[in-house]
Motif scaffolding. Sequence first.
Motif, PDB file in Angstrom:
ATOM      1  N   ALA A   1       0.852  -1.187   0.000  1.00 38.50           N
ATOM      2  CA  ALA A   1       0.000   0.000   0.000  1.00 38.50           C
ATOM      3  C   ALA A   1       0.892   1.243   0.000  1.00 38.50           C
ATOM      4  O   ALA A   1       2.024   1.210   0.480  1.00 38.50           O
ATOM      5  N   LEU A   2       0.372   2.309  -0.559  1.00 40.44           N
ATOM      6  CA  LEU A   2       1.155   3.530  -0.672  1.00 40.44           C
ATOM      7  C   LEU A   2       0.475   4.657   0.100  1.00 40.44           C
ATOM      8  O   LEU A   2      -0.704   4.943  -0.113  1.00 40.44           O
ATOM      9  N   ALA A   3       1.231   5.257   0.988  1.00 43.35           N
ATOM     10  CA  ALA A   3       0.718   6.441   1.692  1.00 43.35           C
ATOM     11  C   ALA A   3       0.768   7.607   0.711  1.00 43.35           C
ATOM     12  O   ALA A   3       1.833   7.960   0.213  1.00 43.35           O
ATOM     13  N   THR A   4      -0.385   8.161   0.424  1.00 45.73           N
ATOM     14  CA  THR A   4      -0.443   9.175  -0.641  1.00 45.73           C
ATOM     15  C   THR A   4       0.049  10.543  -0.180  1.00 45.73           C
ATOM     16  O   THR A   4       0.444  11.364  -0.990  1.00 45.73           O
TER      17      THR A   4
ATOM     18  N   HIS B   1      -2.062  12.516   1.265  1.00 49.16           N
ATOM     19  CA  HIS B   1      -3.282  13.304   1.436  1.00 49.16           C
ATOM     20  C   HIS B   1      -3.570  13.437   2.932  1.00 49.16           C
ATOM     21  O   HIS B   1      -3.199  12.566   3.729  1.00 49.16           O
TER      22      HIS B   1
ATOM     23  N   ASP C   1      -6.713  13.840   4.036  1.00 50.70           N
ATOM     24  CA  ASP C   1      -8.117  13.485   4.241  1.00 50.70           C
ATOM     25  C   ASP C   1      -8.424  12.294   3.325  1.00 50.70           C
ATOM     26  O   ASP C   1      -7.544  11.814   2.602  1.00 50.70           O
ATOM     27  N   LEU C   2      -9.672  11.879   3.321  1.00 53.05           N
ATOM     28  CA  LEU C   2     -10.037  10.710   2.516  1.00 53.05           C
ATOM     29  C   LEU C   2      -9.857  10.976   1.019  1.00 53.05           C
ATOM     30  O   LEU C   2     -10.044  12.101   0.542  1.00 53.05           O
ATOM     31  N   ILE C   3      -9.531   9.902   0.319  1.00 49.44           N
ATOM     32  CA  ILE C   3      -9.376   9.983  -1.135  1.00 49.44           C
ATOM     33  C   ILE C   3     -10.733   9.661  -1.748  1.00 49.44           C
ATOM     34  O   ILE C   3     -11.372   8.677  -1.374  1.00 49.44           O
TER      35      ILE C   3
ATOM     36  N   TRP D   1      -9.070   1.952  -2.945  1.00 50.60           N
ATOM     37  CA  TRP D   1      -8.944   2.985  -1.922  1.00 50.60           C
ATOM     38  C   TRP D   1     -10.223   3.036  -1.103  1.00 50.60           C
ATOM     39  O   TRP D   1     -11.254   2.517  -1.519  1.00 50.60           O
ATOM     40  N   ILE D   2     -10.083   3.645   0.050  1.00 49.86           N
ATOM     41  CA  ILE D   2     -11.231   3.740   0.946  1.00 49.86           C
ATOM     42  C   ILE D   2     -11.865   5.115   0.795  1.00 49.86           C
ATOM     43  O   ILE D   2     -11.167   6.133   0.784  1.00 49.86           O
TER      44      ILE D   2
ATOM     45  N   GLU E   1      -6.442   5.023   5.816  1.00 50.51           N
ATOM     46  CA  GLU E   1      -7.518   5.437   4.915  1.00 50.51           C
ATOM     47  C   GLU E   1      -7.054   6.502   3.929  1.00 50.51           C
ATOM     48  O   GLU E   1      -7.807   6.923   3.061  1.00 50.51           O
ATOM     49  N   MET E   2      -5.820   6.927   4.069  1.00 49.97           N
ATOM     50  CA  MET E   2      -5.278   7.891   3.113  1.00 49.97           C
ATOM     51  C   MET E   2      -4.232   7.213   2.227  1.00 49.97           C
ATOM     52  O   MET E   2      -3.398   7.865   1.616  1.00 49.97           O
ATOM     53  N   ARG E   3      -4.324   5.890   2.203  1.00 51.48           N
ATOM     54  CA  ARG E   3      -3.422   5.118   1.349  1.00 51.48           C
ATOM     55  C   ARG E   3      -4.176   4.599   0.140  1.00 51.48           C
ATOM     56  O   ARG E   3      -5.399   4.536   0.134  1.00 51.48           O
ATOM     57  N   ILE E   4      -3.405   4.191  -0.845  1.00 47.72           N
ATOM     58  CA  ILE E   4      -4.001   3.470  -1.969  1.00 47.72           C
ATOM     59  C   ILE E   4      -3.424   2.063  -1.962  1.00 47.72           C
ATOM     60  O   ILE E   4      -2.284   1.847  -1.526  1.00 47.72           O
ATOM     61  N   PHE E   5      -4.212   1.113  -2.449  1.00 49.61           N
ATOM     62  CA  PHE E   5      -3.849  -0.293  -2.329  1.00 49.61           C
ATOM     63  C   PHE E   5      -3.808  -0.947  -3.714  1.00 49.61           C
ATOM     64  O   PHE E   5      -4.864  -1.222  -4.297  1.00 49.61           O
TER      65      PHE E   5
END
Lengths: 383, 739
Positions: free
Chosen positions: A3-6, A8, A10-12, B119-120, B137-141
């Motif tokens: 998984a990648l920490a973006t 951001h 807040d929520l994507i 993503w969530i 919840e600020m990650r992409i999977f």
Amino acid sequence: MNALATGHEDLIHDIAYDHYGRLLATCSSDQYIKLFTRVSPSADWSLLSSFKAHDANIFSLSFALPQYGLLLASCSEDQTVRVHRSIDDGRTFVKIATLSDSSGPVHQVAFTKFGGHGLKLACIGTDGVVRVYHAADPTDLRQWHLAFEKVVDKAGLLANGVAAAKDLQGDFAIDWCPSGTVRAPWFTSNLDSAMDDSELPRVDRLTIEELAVEQFVASSMSKVFVFRKRLNGGIYEYERTEELPGHTDIVRDVAWASNAGVGGRYELIATASRDGWVRIFKLTTRRIGEPTAEYRNGAAGTVSLNEDKGDDYDEFAYDVELLDQFDHHKSEVWKVSWNVAGTILSSSGDDGRVRFWRAAYTGKFVGVGVASAEQIPQDEVDE
Amino acid sequence: MFSFTPTSRSDSGHSSFSPSFGGPRPIFSTFNEPVAPTKENASPTKAFVSPFATERSFTVEDVRDVYKDDEDVEDEEDDVFTYTLQDAPIAAGRLQDWRDRGRTLKFRLSPLHNNGIAWIDERSVDGGGEVHVAPEEMRIFPAEIPDSALSDEYIKFVKDAHELYRALSNADQIDGAIDPSENILPKYATTFLQILDVARRRIFDERLSEAYVVCHCLFAAYFVDPTITRAEAVMDWLNQSDPRPTTEETSDIMTTAVPYNEPGFWELVHKLALRGLFLQCSNCLKEANMLHSDSESKKALQTATSILETAPKGTKAFEGHRQWRAHAIAFGENCTKLSDTKLRKGLITLANILRGDNDTILALSESWQEVTAALFLFHDPAPSRLSEYCQVAVAQFPVDFTIISEAGCAAVIAGDIPKALSVLEQLDVCVAAHIADFCDRQRMLDDFYNIETLDLPPFRDWLFMAHGITCCATPGTWFIGATYLKDTEGTQGLSIIKESITHVYPDNEATLTELLGICKELQFDNEAREIVIAWSKLQLSRNQVGSAIEWLDSIGNSFEIRAITWQLLESTLLNGLTLPDDILQRFLVSPRLCPGMIRELIAPYATYFAFKNHLNEGDVVEAAQYLASLLQFGFLPGRFFGPLLGELLPLLSRSQPRTLPTNELIAIMNSLYQWEKDPQKYNEGVQFLAKTLDAAREVTELAGDDWRVEYANIPAKEVIKLVRSKLVSEVSRAYLEEL
């Protein structure tokens, strides 16, 4: 792949790939857009740029076809659609246009996906209006004109009385037809019913102009319609044409598949709904005024063999049938997405699962796997 | 091939068809039914008639049966391969909590590759405001489509198989023209099997190993090397896939002082014989240390070893079999006279095996494969009898359909090739596609293509498409995928190439050229244009302007070249002159060496470039001539007129000699008049002039010859007024000087 920490805060709300799948954009309630590039050969994503794009939640993103350069559209709760351009391969973006015709938050934005359709941008928001913008001069991308706007389902909006609500994320969706679609009547005008498959015209040999039927699918609440650009009184305009029926609750997402996987014989549209179903609709071309279309299926593609030949190139319609439906999520389904050939569909939703469906030999779809976002219990890991 | 974290729903392994089977769902048919023929599914008119005649026939109904089965299992939760996302964000057993927080999971597939991003998100934007957002919840999977991600090792196998396929396609055409009677397929089948064998050993993939077993079985039965018989090939397949007796079993007995006295001695001898391992069997008899002094026993043993050692093999096996079997029968009859009971029983059983006695073989065998192979080898090696032997075998040893490879081999032996292919498809699409190609070349699938399958693509093509799509969606193998797709009938394969070709990222010119080559070959003119335009945009973003123009010229795209020209001019007027790349430099400096269209279209920028160069060199008169001609260019976009007038200011200075003749000055005044007359052009021009002045104020240092050094703080409209004033002065100066 981890998984990648973006980054951001807040929520994507959405992600978008560029045409090649080498760039990935994310948008968030933090009002930022972040762009990542795929690192070869690890295939991990690396942050390329980050910029504040709106003054409120950003809901949706879309990349334009690469022949227009690196263009990214975003839409937001601030009621605007913005077009951003990069001239340095994504390292920096400049906002080049702000489209602010919507009277409510804009929830989905989508550039055309087929080269023959020109540079157009469709969007839909809580006002239930689908709008299409056109950059008539691709050399001046600052200029976009509103080419079309229409309430997708006025009766539905009025009946539900929710047009002014603020929290209707996912109540409206839109997606362009990604493939060239044959203008059937003239395509079939020279066909002979005795023709062998090898003699039938080849869909893959048609020119971009011959395939450029512009159409998109849009949903509003529980209604889903196809819109198609048609010649009407000498003027081309989008018209609401077929309905994809059967949804019993709000439709969260729509996705129009490439027709390549079926050789252009028919179209597939998937919907994700709050009623818990993933539906796949099959749209087969027929002539208007011919309620019982006859089709010939063959290796060279399915073509209508109607003898009645019309002069209006644009006069065709679809027979719509529900090809498949799945309720495996057992909860609300939020997103559907197709692969490049239209042979694999993904769906995801409240069950925390991504489900994959593949076209089988007969064209029907079967489940091929599930990706779960829920961790495995420790005792099962130990086992 | 596919890395995953096992879950409780997928931990039953890959080798069975249990409800939680971890592999892809069958696409052609399901295999939880016996191979044995039934009235319902037997349909001789639609069936592939194998050389090994079988009552079981595969029909299109079998294909459609899939969907009955699918509907049946739809309610079974997760009856498919399930894996967990890396760094899965939802804690085990906390799904409901997660949902109660108003969260949902979203996912989008890549436009080309076999993966996507999850993503969530929150179900209601406003409803989520009060809920704390967790870091995960600020990650992409990233997530892959199950069963589609190819490892580097597997890609090597795909490439090797593709090379062989190309070689076979070429050889098939050539050999077909030269000698149609010569079958080249067994040679290539053997090579394919070797490639597959190497791959499965290298990759350690259970399903690939199972595919190897089925593939080996099919090749043994249908693509046998002419130097051996099918019966030998089938036995060889059995001995490789299930070696018996094991080396340990043999050595445990044969390394004792008197092997003959070991309880398992005859069992060993019989098993070796049953498996067609004649030399080993003979050696066991010779080295058994039997202490028989009577001549009858000695003679019987000699006869036994002689029969074993003279077993007909290879090309002579078929014709010599009847005579050899007669010897075995006679030998068995003679053995009945032996006085030593143990020896008599042992040799009679041996003789019964060698003569292909059903009861003996059934009694000594442990599996249907063993019975079938032994009966085929000993009873009558006529290919047409293989399925009959199979029926005898499965009556006593039912096929274990929970083992995929066993189900596949049973289909092969029963002559049900489509079913065998569908088993292979489930194990490995690449293997299945190539095997289908072999079968298709041998015309083994012809009878399946009939009126009922008219709306379905041929098996071989469908498998090639499935494999081709996987290759196209895997980085580095798009071109391989395109080869397979090209070689399918109809429009589907070509449509997929057409759809996906523009998605291939041309990371260098070699890739671009290769893509354009395919477009040319397949007459995809529009796609070629799209690829070139997209490439030119990429080149522009890399500051390779000349290359972009060259490529656009190659497709005759004057529109884009003109746009680039104006972009160059705009950028230069805004940011100052930058050094052009080598190709653009060549176009600008040596316009006569340019292709005609480029020369014509870049002329405005080339003129400006020449103006700046002459100005830099101090040749102001020459520079002024270029600028004057640009200002008089009838198709100059209005927005450029303002800044270009600004460029004129230093050239109209009274402190230096006059640079322009009267007629040029008047012509410029006329252009200025025309520009001001058009409100849109005028406004655009003034706006852009203001922008260039703004830009000048924002930079710390301008080039010494930049006109804005002196005029940056003057409003745009004042600049125009100043130009007008200076033009009038210069005309009057010229008038006076020319008196």
